[in-house]
Design an enzyme around this catalytic site. Sequence first.
Site, PDB file in Angstrom:
ATOM      1  N   ASP A  45      55.400  56.573  34.481  1.00 54.52           N
ATOM      2  CA  ASP A  45      54.361  56.143  33.553  1.00 54.52           C
ATOM      3  C   ASP A  45      53.248  55.381  34.274  1.00 54.52           C
ATOM      4  O   ASP A  45      52.079  55.449  33.880  1.00 54.52           O
ATOM      5  CB  ASP A  45      54.959  55.277  32.441  1.00 54.52           C
ATOM      6  CG  ASP A  45      55.732  56.099  31.421  1.00 54.52           C
ATOM      7  OD1 ASP A  45      55.545  57.334  31.391  1.00 54.52           O
ATOM      8  OD2 ASP A  45      56.516  55.513  30.653  1.00 54.52           O
ATOM      9  N   ASN A 126      47.701  51.183  27.828  1.00 49.93           N
ATOM     10  CA  ASN A 126      48.926  50.467  27.454  1.00 49.93           C
ATOM     11  C   ASN A 126      48.635  49.107  26.822  1.00 49.93           C
ATOM     12  O   ASN A 126      48.886  48.909  25.643  1.00 49.93           O
ATOM     13  CB  ASN A 126      49.829  50.274  28.670  1.00 49.93           C
ATOM     14  CG  ASN A 126      50.964  51.272  28.729  1.00 49.93           C
ATOM     15  OD1 ASN A 126      50.940  52.283  28.027  1.00 49.93           O
ATOM     16  ND2 ASN A 126      51.950  51.008  29.553  1.00 49.93           N
ATOM     17  N   GLU A 127      48.117  48.183  27.635  1.00 49.28           N
ATOM     18  CA  GLU A 127      47.891  46.846  27.110  1.00 49.28           C
ATOM     19  C   GLU A 127      46.921  46.046  27.958  1.00 49.28           C
ATOM     20  O   GLU A 127      46.669  46.367  29.126  1.00 49.28           O
ATOM     21  CB  GLU A 127      49.208  46.063  26.982  1.00 49.28           C
ATOM     22  CG  GLU A 127      49.799  45.585  28.280  1.00 49.28           C
ATOM     23  CD  GLU A 127      50.678  46.580  28.988  1.00 49.28           C
ATOM     24  OE1 GLU A 127      50.454  46.804  30.203  1.00 49.28           O
ATOM     25  OE2 GLU A 127      51.592  47.148  28.351  1.00 49.28           O
ATOM     26  N   ASP A 154      51.875  30.652  27.414  1.00 48.63           N
ATOM     27  CA  ASP A 154      51.799  31.383  28.676  1.00 48.63           C
ATOM     28  C   ASP A 154      50.744  32.482  28.649  1.00 48.63           C
ATOM     29  O   ASP A 154      50.223  32.863  29.697  1.00 48.63           O
ATOM     30  CB  ASP A 154      53.159  31.998  29.024  1.00 48.63           C
ATOM     31  CG  ASP A 154      54.151  30.955  29.523  1.00 48.63           C
ATOM     32  OD1 ASP A 154      53.738  29.792  29.695  1.00 48.63           O
ATOM     33  OD2 ASP A 154      55.323  31.305  29.741  1.00 48.63           O
ATOM     34  N   ALA A 166      56.125  49.119  25.899  1.00 47.88           N
ATOM     35  CA  ALA A 166      56.163  48.578  27.254  1.00 47.88           C
ATOM     36  C   ALA A 166      56.303  47.057  27.223  1.00 47.88           C
ATOM     37  O   ALA A 166      57.237  46.529  26.623  1.00 47.88           O
ATOM     38  CB  ALA A 166      54.903  49.026  28.008  1.00 47.88           C
ATOM     39  N   ASN A 168      54.792  44.802  25.595  1.00 38.07           N
ATOM     40  CA  ASN A 168      54.807  44.291  24.220  1.00 38.07           C
ATOM     41  C   ASN A 168      56.220  44.216  23.657  1.00 38.07           C
ATOM     42  O   ASN A 168      56.584  43.242  22.999  1.00 38.07           O
ATOM     43  CB  ASN A 168      53.931  45.184  23.342  1.00 38.07           C
ATOM     44  CG  ASN A 168      54.121  44.919  21.864  1.00 38.07           C
ATOM     45  OD1 ASN A 168      53.619  43.962  21.318  1.00 38.07           O
ATOM     46  ND2 ASN A 168      54.868  45.806  21.209  1.00 38.07           N
ATOM     47  N   SER A 170      59.032  43.857  25.259  1.00 37.20           N
ATOM     48  CA  SER A 170      59.811  42.788  25.892  1.00 37.20           C
ATOM     49  C   SER A 170      59.424  41.415  25.364  1.00 37.20           C
ATOM     50  O   SER A 170      60.189  40.455  25.491  1.00 37.20           O
ATOM     51  CB  SER A 170      59.616  42.839  27.415  1.00 37.20           C
ATOM     52  OG  SER A 170      58.309  42.442  27.780  1.00 37.20           O
ATOM     53  N   ALA A 189      55.174  33.198  24.872  1.00 35.85           N
ATOM     54  CA  ALA A 189      55.694  31.818  24.939  1.00 35.85           C
ATOM     55  C   ALA A 189      54.684  30.807  24.415  1.00 35.85           C
ATOM     56  O   ALA A 189      54.232  29.920  25.148  1.00 35.85           O
ATOM     57  CB  ALA A 189      56.110  31.484  26.373  1.00 35.85           C
TER      58      ALA A 189
END
Length: 267
Positions: A45, A126-127, A154, A166, A168, A170, A189
């Site tokens: 990917d 993706n992000e 964080d 992906a 996101n 986690s 966080a």
Amino acid sequence: MRYYVLDRGDQLSVDLSESFHKLAAEQGLELDAKSPDIVVSIGGDGTMLHAFHTFKDRIPSIAFVGIHTGHLGFYADWKADEIPELVHMMSGHADPGLLKPRIVNYPLIDLEIVNKSGTSSYVCLNEFTLKSVDGTVVAQVDINDQMFEMFRGDGICVSTPSGSTAYNKSLGGAMIHPSIEALQITEIASINNRVFRTMGSPLVLPKHHHCDIYSRKEQNLLLTVDHNNVHISDLISVRCQVAKQKISFVRYRPFPFWNRVRNAFLE
């Protein structure tokens, strides 16, 4: 049919790339690095992300297909030993009784990053993430030009539907089907007290909405667009919204999104 191959660079991917070129020549496909109809990614990917950004200026006129050299990915449909079959289907010589290839379109995110030296634009598959290099991030988050929350933590992740599986995921974000034109804002966080209050849960915005992230202190920030990093010490704001254009993938056989999810996380 004009094509181009971009591989991961490891020996296996390079060998598969050479094999693909040989088979493609035999089938009458034309190698074209400037204006291909299809871009073939060989690797994982991450290789597809690299291919996307390599051809981001030609997104409306090309389609992508992925060959994975490890585990089945979200952007890679084909295994290494299936390259002859893929080339055969790309050449248009496949059995007429088989399903015709179709194009599927996935949403992207447009970013407008403003700092003291000017404005720059990016697009991500993706992000996008915003993190601090030396401490916590302090940022104001506006939705549709209205102040929504003051964030401290964080960082912040803004993902596409395809990217929702992906980083996101986690972070505790939801997985969103790519047929839904939306973006997802997920906290990394966050700190909640009497000064800083956040929702503490992911937010999903539809395509006609936008969010703005304003830096609210002098801070050294790391902005990551997919796999590309940008260091900024004078950030003013980042505007995020669903892009008008989409990425196209060519499907020569069915591979539903939820099958990909099951294969990736449950099998």
